[in-house]
Design a protein around this motif. Structure first.
Motif, PDB file in Angstrom:
ATOM      1  N   LEU A  96       0.814  -1.211   0.000  1.00 11.26           N
ATOM      2  CA  LEU A  96       0.000   0.000   0.000  1.00 11.26           C
ATOM      3  C   LEU A  96       0.850   1.265   0.000  1.00 11.26           C
ATOM      4  CD1 LEU A  96      -3.177  -0.680   2.094  1.00 11.26           C
ATOM      5  CD2 LEU A  96      -2.494  -1.463  -0.142  1.00 11.26           C
ATOM      6  N   SER A  97       0.205   2.341  -0.438  1.00 16.32           N
ATOM      7  CA  SER A  97       0.861   3.651  -0.452  1.00 16.32           C
ATOM      8  C   SER A  97       0.984   4.172   0.983  1.00 16.32           C
ATOM      9  CB  SER A  97       0.014   4.629  -1.252  1.00 16.32           C
ATOM     10  OG  SER A  97      -1.222   4.824  -0.586  1.00 16.32           O
ATOM     11  N   ALA A 100      -2.275   5.454   2.292  1.00 14.43           N
ATOM     12  CA  ALA A 100      -3.233   4.424   2.721  1.00 14.43           C
ATOM     13  C   ALA A 100      -2.834   3.874   4.093  1.00 14.43           C
ATOM     14  CB  ALA A 100      -3.298   3.309   1.679  1.00 14.43           C
ATOM     15  N   ASP A 290      -6.975  -5.141  -4.459  1.00 12.55           N
ATOM     16  CA  ASP A 290      -5.534  -5.354  -4.236  1.00 12.55           C
ATOM     17  C   ASP A 290      -4.816  -5.924  -5.449  1.00 12.55           C
ATOM     18  OD1 ASP A 290      -6.828  -7.771  -4.005  1.00 12.55           O
ATOM     19  OD2 ASP A 290      -5.811  -8.389  -2.164  1.00 12.55           O
ATOM     20  N   GLY A 294      -3.919  -1.450  -6.599  1.00  9.65           N
ATOM     21  CA  GLY A 294      -2.838  -1.155  -5.648  1.00  9.65           C
ATOM     22  C   GLY A 294      -3.306  -0.799  -4.251  1.00  9.65           C
ATOM     23  N   GLY A 295      -4.498  -1.256  -3.880  1.00  8.10           N
ATOM     24  CA  GLY A 295      -5.039  -0.940  -2.560  1.00  8.10           C
ATOM     25  C   GLY A 295      -5.181  -2.175  -1.691  1.00  8.10           C
ATOM     26  N   ALA A 329      -8.127   2.486   3.884  1.00  3.53           N
ATOM     27  CA  ALA A 329      -7.047   2.263   2.926  1.00  3.53           C
ATOM     28  C   ALA A 329      -7.552   2.436   1.493  1.00  3.53           C
ATOM     29  CB  ALA A 329      -6.458   0.865   3.115  1.00  3.53           C
ATOM     30  N   THR A 333      -6.338   5.250  -1.166  1.00  2.00           N
ATOM     31  CA  THR A 333      -5.770   4.782  -2.439  1.00  2.00           C
ATOM     32  C   THR A 333      -6.503   5.454  -3.601  1.00  2.00           C
ATOM     33  OG1 THR A 333      -5.271   2.653  -1.418  1.00  2.00           O
ATOM     34  CG2 THR A 333      -5.238   2.728  -3.827  1.00  2.00           C
ATOM     35  N   TYR A 337      -5.809   8.541  -7.174  1.00  7.35           N
ATOM     36  CA  TYR A 337      -6.165   8.482  -8.594  1.00  7.35           C
ATOM     37  C   TYR A 337      -6.736   9.798  -9.122  1.00  7.35           C
ATOM     38  CZ  TYR A 337      -5.228   3.503  -9.121  1.00  7.35           C
ATOM     39  OH  TYR A 337      -4.605   2.282  -9.216  1.00  7.35           O
ATOM     40  N   LEU A 347       2.150   5.313  -5.694  1.00 10.41           N
ATOM     41  CA  LEU A 347       1.499   4.003  -5.615  1.00 10.41           C
ATOM     42  C   LEU A 347       2.545   2.906  -5.857  1.00 10.41           C
ATOM     43  CD1 LEU A 347      -1.494   3.101  -5.244  1.00 10.41           C
ATOM     44  CD2 LEU A 347      -1.570   2.774  -7.715  1.00 10.41           C
TER      45      LEU A 347
END
Ligand SMILES: *Cc1c(COP(=O)(O)O)cnc(C)c1O
Length: 459
Positions: A96-97, A100, A290, A294-295, A329, A333, A337, A347
């Motif tokens: 995760l970022s 997040a 996920d 990317g979350g 999260a 995320t 965007y 990300l």
């Protein structure tokens, strides 16, 4: 034999041993006693089987400390993912970022407005914040969040077509690892699967011919983990939507991964985008939180408001709903965007997927010398071009050029490779590579902290 048993120390005296006091202070009497009893039992069994004392009998406190340390390790250990698969399901998929991660920590430390509408001081809906963001990003009317995409598919089917027929192309009866197979999910949801077309070719007329009194849905499944090539034909979502409208049948799509941004803009293979399907008129689209997004692990369903309301009020939704950590999260995320131009930096999934092979090669050139110094007695080390994959069934046949450090046993014996990979898996932070063509490969695409890797492998 008797004398061996009598050499085993008593628990009481061990508990008084000064060397055990740090463990007692750290873990308490109950855990320590439990630990020592287990050791005593193991020692008795060892004597019975081998007529000797176990090697660790020489130092019980040290052995107890060693075992306690191992037992206190988390079952979710951070590893170096050098497998070359970026979204590795067995290694937790997306990293995760920072945003997040902060959002999750924040919502865990204090009460949050999970289901509380501040304007009215009344009950709100837990999916609201994330729904609004998803609608903004995709043009959908509404959204619903569940535990994972498998749950999303189950909920769509169970809520919209119980006891009815769902029409799917034979070429799309996917199995996604584990027990997720479209025909089985249909059965679980109480729907009847109606397969149309053939494995390689399905036409609009096949769907049309299958429509009957009891039809409930037209469904498309993205064949995310395989590709049928050659003499093929599939019906597009837009065509299916037109057919659905003529017969008043909703069209739903299980997209699997899905990407909210155009991957080709980052030099990656094209992946279908949920917003394109919404624009094509698909009633509901589901995808994973996920995978390419990317979350966190989540199932995201977007589409028509009336249908989303049906999902939200179905009893299964209560069982499949996500918790505040996931929502926090996911919200953080999705917020990233809004600014696609910075996405690559913030990300991790996208950063790792878009690392240039040149960058990875340079890293390999820095990492090789210290490793060669440590391992070259038994292995010949080299830098080799290799192919990373996205993973999690995203873009299965596409490969991304990368570089690996390879270890080849000097005596050519494969057992050395197994031994080496086993040793690396037992490190404090295990190093996971892959064995292939008589070599152990460490694909450096996902290597963030090269100093830590060198330290782990050279120590
Ligand atoms: C990955 C995938 C799923 C399952 O998604 P999870 O989020 O892992 O539950 C379902 N359908 C397709 C087509 C997929 O690619």
């Amino acid at each position: 034999m008797k004398t061996l048993y009598s050499q085993l120390p008593a628990i009481d005296s061990l508990l008084r041993d000064p060397a055990l006091q740090p463990l007692l202070a750290q873990t308490g009497t109950a855990f320590t006693t439990h630990q020592l009893r287990a050791m005593q039992q193991e020692a008795r069994e060892h004597i019975q089987q081998h007529q000797t004392l176990p090697a660790w009998h020489a130092n019980w406190p040290q052995e107890a400390l060693r075992r306690a340390a191992r037992q206190q390790q988390s079952a979710l250990r951070p590893v170096f993912n050098l497998t070359g698969t970026v979204l590795h399901t067995n290694l937790g998929r997306a990293q995760l970022s920072d945003r997040a991660i902060e959002a999750v920590v924040n919502c865990l430390r204090q009460p949050v407005t999970l289901e509380y509408a501040l304007d009215e001081a009344a009950r709100g809906h837990r999916d609201n914040a994330v729904s609004a963001l998803l609608c903004e990003l995709t043009g959908a009317e509404a959204a619903c969040i569940v535990n994972n995409n498998a749950a999303a598919v189950l909920l769509m089917l169970a809520a919209l077509a119980p006891g009815r027929e769902v029409i799917v192309s034979r070429g799309e009866l996917v199995e996604i690892g584990g027990a997720f197979r479209i025909p089985d999910v249909m059965r679980q949801a109480g729907c009847t699967l109606v397969e149309v077309g053939t494995t390689n070719r399905t036409h609009l007329k096949d769907y049309r011919a299958a429509i009957a009194e009891n039809s409930g849905l037209l469904m498309k499944v993205h064949t995310s983990n395989y590709q049928i090539q050659g003499f093929t034909h599939a019906v597009t979502e837009a065509e299916l939507v037109e057919l659905g409208e003529a017969y008043q049948l909703p069209v739903i799509t299980d997209l699997g991964s899905g990407s909210l941004i155009d991957m080709t803009g980052f030099g990656l293979p094209a992946e279908p985008m949920p917003q394109q399907l919404i624009a094509a008129g698909v009633s509901l689209v589901s995808f994973s939180g996920d995978k390419l997004l990317g979350g966190p692990q989540a199932g995201i369903i977007i589409g028509k408001k009336a249908l989303i309301e049906q999902l939200q009020s179905h009893p299964l939704k209560r069982a499949l709903r996500v918790d505040k950590m996931t929502l926090a999260a996911l919200e953080a995320t999705l917020q990233l965007y809004r600014q696609p131009e910075t996405l690559r930096e913030v990300l991790p999934t996208l950063r790792l997927l878009t690392r240039s092979s040149q960058d990875i090669l340079q890293q390999a050139e820095r990492v090789l010398p210290p490793l060669a110094q440590r391992y070259s007695a038994d292995f010949s080390l080299a830098i080799a071009a290799c192919s990373s994959q996205i993973g999690s069934g995203s873009l299965p046949v596409e490969r991304i050029p990368s570089y690996a450090i390879t270890f080849t046993p000097r005596d050519g014996r494969g057992s050395h490779l197994n031994h080496l990979s086993q040793r690396w898996r037992s490190l404090a932070r295990p190093v996971i590579g892959r064995i292939q063509e008589g070599k152990l490969w460490l694909d450096l695409r996902c290597l963030d902290d090269e100093t830590a890797l060198i330290q782990a492998l050279v120590a």
